[in-house]
Design an enzyme around this catalytic site. Structure first.
Site, PDB file in Angstrom:
ATOM      1  CG  ASN A 158       3.043   5.850   0.506  1.00 15.04           C
ATOM      2  OD1 ASN A 158       3.057   5.145  -0.488  1.00 15.04           O
ATOM      3  ND2 ASN A 158       3.650   5.517   1.626  1.00 15.04           N
ATOM      4  CE  LYS A 181      -4.992  -0.617  -8.578  1.00 12.28           C
ATOM      5  NZ  LYS A 181      -5.132   0.878  -8.417  1.00 12.28           N
ATOM      6  N   PRO A 182      -1.614   1.749 -10.826  1.00  7.52           N
ATOM      7  CG  PRO A 182      -1.617   3.883 -11.807  1.00  7.52           C
ATOM      8  CD  PRO A 182      -1.788   2.418 -12.125  1.00  7.52           C
ATOM      9  CB  ALA A 183      -2.811   4.710  -5.639  1.00  9.62           C
ATOM     10  N   GLY A 234       1.476  -1.797  -0.518  1.00  7.80           N
ATOM     11  CA  GLY A 234       0.269  -1.199   0.030  1.00  7.80           C
ATOM     12  C   GLY A 234      -0.019  -1.770   1.396  1.00  7.80           C
ATOM     13  CD  GLU A 256       8.866  -4.257  -0.041  1.00  9.06           C
ATOM     14  OE1 GLU A 256       9.903  -4.769  -0.460  1.00  9.06           O
ATOM     15  OE2 GLU A 256       8.733  -3.878   1.151  1.00  9.06           O
ATOM     16  CB  CYS A 290       5.614   1.617   4.506  1.00 15.27           C
ATOM     17  SG  CYS A 290       7.118   1.775   3.525  1.00 15.27           S
ATOM     18  CD  GLU A 387       1.352   1.712   8.284  1.00 13.28           C
ATOM     19  OE1 GLU A 387       0.353   1.167   7.780  1.00 13.28           O
ATOM     20  OE2 GLU A 387       2.478   1.660   7.760  1.00 13.28           O
TER      21      GLU A 387
HETATM   22  N1  LIG Z   1       6.224  -1.644   2.487  1.00 12.92           N
HETATM   23  C1  LIG Z   1       6.251  -0.640   1.628  1.00 12.92           C
HETATM   24  O1  LIG Z   1       7.213  -0.444   0.850  1.00 12.92           O
HETATM   25  C2  LIG Z   1       5.087   0.308   1.572  1.00 12.92           C
HETATM   26  C3  LIG Z   1       5.226   1.470   0.828  1.00 12.92           C
HETATM   27  C4  LIG Z   1       4.127   2.354   0.776  1.00 12.92           C
HETATM   28  C5  LIG Z   1       2.941   2.079   1.448  1.00 12.92           C
HETATM   29  N2  LIG Z   1       2.851   0.940   2.166  1.00 12.92           N
HETATM   30  C6  LIG Z   1       1.645   0.664   2.936  1.00 12.92           C
HETATM   31  O2  LIG Z   1       0.461   0.977   2.144  1.00 12.92           O
HETATM   32  C7  LIG Z   1      -0.567   1.482   2.995  1.00 12.92           C
HETATM   33  C8  LIG Z   1      -1.033   2.820   2.486  1.00 12.92           C
HETATM   34  O3  LIG Z   1      -1.179   2.816   1.077  1.00 12.92           O
HETATM   35  P1  LIG Z   1      -2.608   2.641   0.428  1.00 12.92           P
HETATM   36  O4  LIG Z   1      -3.653   3.300   1.262  1.00 12.92           O
HETATM   37  O5  LIG Z   1      -2.529   3.010  -1.009  1.00 12.92           O
HETATM   38  O6  LIG Z   1      -2.792   1.038   0.517  1.00 12.92           O
HETATM   39  P2  LIG Z   1      -3.938   0.170  -0.137  1.00 12.92           P
HETATM   40  O7  LIG Z   1      -3.597  -1.220   0.181  1.00 12.92           O
HETATM   41  O8  LIG Z   1      -5.293   0.679   0.213  1.00 12.92           O
HETATM   42  O9  LIG Z   1      -3.797   0.402  -1.734  1.00 12.92           O
HETATM   43  C9  LIG Z   1      -2.606   0.047  -2.378  1.00 12.92           C
HETATM   44  C10 LIG Z   1      -2.932  -0.257  -3.845  1.00 12.92           C
HETATM   45  O10 LIG Z   1      -3.789  -1.385  -3.891  1.00 12.92           O
HETATM   46  C11 LIG Z   1      -4.943  -1.094  -4.664  1.00 12.92           C
HETATM   47  N3  LIG Z   1      -6.049  -1.910  -4.160  1.00 12.92           N
HETATM   48  C12 LIG Z   1      -6.878  -1.652  -3.129  1.00 12.92           C
HETATM   49  N4  LIG Z   1      -7.759  -2.670  -2.970  1.00 12.92           N
HETATM   50  C13 LIG Z   1      -7.481  -3.586  -3.936  1.00 12.92           C
HETATM   51  C14 LIG Z   1      -8.023  -4.847  -4.317  1.00 12.92           C
HETATM   52  N5  LIG Z   1      -9.057  -5.397  -3.650  1.00 12.92           N
HETATM   53  N6  LIG Z   1      -7.472  -5.506  -5.376  1.00 12.92           N
HETATM   54  C15 LIG Z   1      -6.439  -4.972  -6.052  1.00 12.92           C
HETATM   55  N7  LIG Z   1      -5.858  -3.784  -5.747  1.00 12.92           N
HETATM   56  C16 LIG Z   1      -6.386  -3.104  -4.692  1.00 12.92           C
HETATM   57  C17 LIG Z   1      -5.132   0.390  -4.503  1.00 12.92           C
HETATM   58  O11 LIG Z   1      -5.912   0.911  -5.562  1.00 12.92           O
HETATM   59  C18 LIG Z   1      -3.683   0.872  -4.565  1.00 12.92           C
HETATM   60  O12 LIG Z   1      -3.274   0.937  -5.910  1.00 12.92           O
HETATM   61  C19 LIG Z   1       0.058   1.597   4.365  1.00 12.92           C
HETATM   62  O13 LIG Z   1      -0.277   0.459   5.123  1.00 12.92           O
HETATM   63  C20 LIG Z   1       1.554   1.599   4.103  1.00 12.92           C
HETATM   64  O14 LIG Z   1       2.296   1.128   5.202  1.00 12.92           O
HETATM   65  C21 LIG Z   1       3.900   0.047   2.260  1.00 12.92           C
HETATM   66  O1  LIG Z   2       6.306   4.215   2.204  1.00 14.51           O
HETATM   67  C1  LIG Z   2       7.392   3.616   2.166  1.00 14.51           C
HETATM   68  C2  LIG Z   2       8.224   3.740   0.932  1.00 14.51           C
HETATM   69  O2  LIG Z   2       8.974   2.583   0.784  1.00 14.51           O
HETATM   70  C3  LIG Z   2       8.909   5.056   0.904  1.00 14.51           C
HETATM   71  S1  LIG Z   2      10.643   4.987   1.091  1.00 14.51           S
HETATM   72  O3  LIG Z   2      11.137   3.942   0.172  1.00 14.51           O
HETATM   73  O4  LIG Z   2      10.975   4.705   2.481  1.00 14.51           O
HETATM   74  O5  LIG Z   2      11.128   6.344   0.712  1.00 14.51           O
END
Ligand SMILES: NC(=O)c1ccc[n+]([C@@H]2O[C@H](COP(=O)([O-])OP(=O)(O)OC[C@H]3O[C@@H](n4cnc5c(N)ncnc54)[C@H](O)[C@@H]3O)[C@@H](O)[C@H]2O)c1
Ligand SMILES: O=C[C@H](O)CS(=O)(=O)O
Length: 485
Positions: A158, A181-183, A234, A256, A290, A387
């Site tokens: 995101n 490792k990015p998404a 994530g 996070e 998030c 969420e």
């Molecule tokens: N707290 C924060 O700063 C913050 C910021 C952005 C997003 N988020 C949260 O992330 C979620 C959405 O993002 P998303 O869909 O990419 O999350 P996600 O947890 O599905 O994926 C995040 C990352 O983890 C990797 N991943 C997935 N499964 C894995 C595994 N088994 N082992 C290792 N890596 C793995 C993904 O490829 C990606 O790079 C929401 O819940 C959001 O609230 C939190």
């Molecule tokens: O998704 C949540 C990230 O932390 C974005 S921000 O830092 O609030 O801009």
């Protein structure tokens, strides 16, 4: 490819492994534009073998990097920052193409992401220890701060730039190395950062970007003892899994995770300011952040007025392709995200909520969804507990401070929270009572490099940004020097 880039070197269809660029193979991962479904490029599908090589190269590079002076590290990070800002339009175009957010917002993320590199280029030179008066006449106590070593980072789709720099900035400033490792949905923003990092002078092997199997790369990152810190942004579900996987090697963790932010409007709020804050807190990144306002609580005395103002403002938001002029909201990232938004809206309406505006897939099709306002929302609805991660503003009604504090805290998450009020005593009572890592008071935008970003409960561990953020990448060593007579 990405149209209209000024410098095509920034769009690279390759991963950076231990200082070597690795091209996609026959099992390459397609990366699609979420607004059109078109393939914009391909990246290699890497796994444990490449992750191990990157970790070992990071270990080798980290010693030399930590041996440089803080000023030398600071200067290279500053050059990295300058290059990010100089290339912000290209970086923004790459980000919009793979994530979908409007170009203006994407460029805003680049500036925000770059600010972490700038901030930590400055913090690099202020990693101080302590000298403590000895406990015995001949003893001297010294406290050193030293880099933790090799850091593994896993980031979400995101914010494909800022979630990386919020980790890489402090890690490299502290003298660590990083394997990232990015998404898989948004690898090109990370790769562009690595291209600029090489230009800035990051030593070979210090910063690797691995694209490919999350499970295989993640398992190597969590299982390899050379990795001394794992920093993950994530979902809470994946964060908990990585926590479990990291336990045998007792890694330091930064998590996070997910949120469920309350946004509270009291009777004494400035309603126009509250509407402006709600638009930012709810609809930034099309609701895919998030810290998005997931639940909007409005006190009885201003409920109808606020709902009317918000409905009018949301009705003016324009949904479309992020490259098109005047677009406020892009697509949702994928079909699963669209299905979750539809589920939450359908559940609320079936349980009695009223649709004030939106509430359906956008006529553009694909993963576009109409910005939506619901009133008459109650605690038994999914939007109260989960969420939503989409452009849906659910309005709950409340009567009195104690009632709304109870409702706001009735969640297992604790990342961001917001409220609008003008009575100063109430401001302090409510801010202190909210069980969250961050509280926005009379503002809907709280994220900045200067402040400690992070949550409590299931929203994670640790803080990113601010002077606290670099501590996450340091170890504290205590010297007890005896025989000093
Ligand atoms: N707290 C924060 O700063 C913050 C910021 C952005 C997003 N988020 C949260 O992330 C979620 C959405 O993002 P998303 O869909 O990419 O999350 P996600 O947890 O599905 O994926 C995040 C990352 O983890 C990797 N991943 C997935 N499964 C894995 C595994 N088994 N082992 C290792 N890596 C793995 C993904 O490829 C990606 O790079 C929401 O819940 C959001 O609230 C939190
Ligand atoms: O998704 C949540 C990230 O932390 C974005 S921000 O830092 O609030 O801009």
């Amino acid at each position: 490819m990405i149209p209209h880039l000024k410098d095509n070197r920034l769009f690279r269809q390759a991963a950076l492994v231990a200082g070597n660029w690795v091209a996609p193979g026959p099992d390459a991962i397609d990366v699609r534009n979420p607004a059109t479904g078109e393939i914009i490029g391909r990246v290699p599908k890497l796994g444990a073998t490449e992750a191990r090589a990157a970790i070992e190269a990071a270990q080798a590079a980290q010693a030399g990097w930590a041996a440089r002076t803080a000023a030398e590290r600071s200067q290279i990070l500053r050059r990295w920052f300058d290059l990010m800002v100089a290339n912000k339009e290209d970086l923004g175009r790459i980000l919009t193409a793979e994530q979908g957010k409007p170009l203006k917002e994407a460029i805003g993320e680049i500036v925000y992401g770059a600010s972490f590199i700038e901030w930590f280029s400055e913090e690099a030179r202020r990693v101080y220890g302590d000298v403590i008066p000895g406990h015995q006449r001949d003893k001297r106590i010294i406290v050193l701060k030293q880099p933790i070593g090799v850091v593994a980072a896993i980031t979400p789709w995101n914010f494909p730039n800022a979630m990386i720099t919020r980790k890489a900035g402090p890690a490299l400033a502290a003298g660590c190395a990083m394997v990232l490792k990015p998404a898989s949905q948004t690898p090109f923003s990370a790769i562009a950062l690595a291209v600029l990092g090489e230009m800035a002078g990051l030593p070979e092997g210090l910063f690797s970007v691995l694209t490919g199997s999350a499970q295989a790369i993640g398992a190597e990152m969590t299982g390899n003892a050379l990795v001394r810190k794992l920093t993950f942004t994530g979902s809470t579900e994946i964060g908990a899994e990585l926590y479990r996987q990291s336990a045998p090697t007792i890694k330091k963790l930064g998590l996070e995770l997910g949120g469920n932010a309350p946004f509270i409007v009291f009777n004494d709020a400035d309603l126009d300011a509250a509407v402006e804050g709600a638009l930012i807190a709810k609809f930034r990144n099309n609701g895919q952040t998030c810290v998005c306002a997931n639940r909007i609580y409005v006190e009885d005395g201003v409920y109808e007025a606020f709902a009317g103002k918000l409905r009018a403002a949301v009705s003016n938001l324009k949904t479309g392709n992020g490259f098109d002029e005047g677009v406020d909201l892009g697509p949702l990232i994928d079909a699963a995200a669209l299905a979750k938004v539809e589920e939450h809206v359908g559940d609320a309406v079936s349980k009695g909520a009223k649709l004030e505006t939106g509430g359906a897939r956008h006529k553009l099709g694909g993963t576009f969804y109409e910005p939506t306002v619901l009133t008459g929302v109650t605690e038994d609805m999914l939007v109260a507990r989960e969420e939503t991660f989409g452009p849906v503003a659910p309005l709950f009604r409340f009567g009195g401070e104690a009632d709304v504090i109870r409702q706001a805290n009735a969640t297992e998450f604790g990342l961001a929270s917001y409220f609008y009020a003008r009575d100063i005593a109430k401001v302090f009572r409510v801010a202190e009572a909210l069980e969250y890592g961050m509280v926005g008071v009379n503002t809907g935008l709280i994220s900045t490099a200067e402040a400690p970003f992070g949550g409590v409960k299931l929203s994670g561990l640790g803080r990113e940004g601010s002077r606290y953020g670099i501590e996450e990448f340091l170890e504290t060593k205590y010297l007890c020097i005896g025989g000093v007579q």
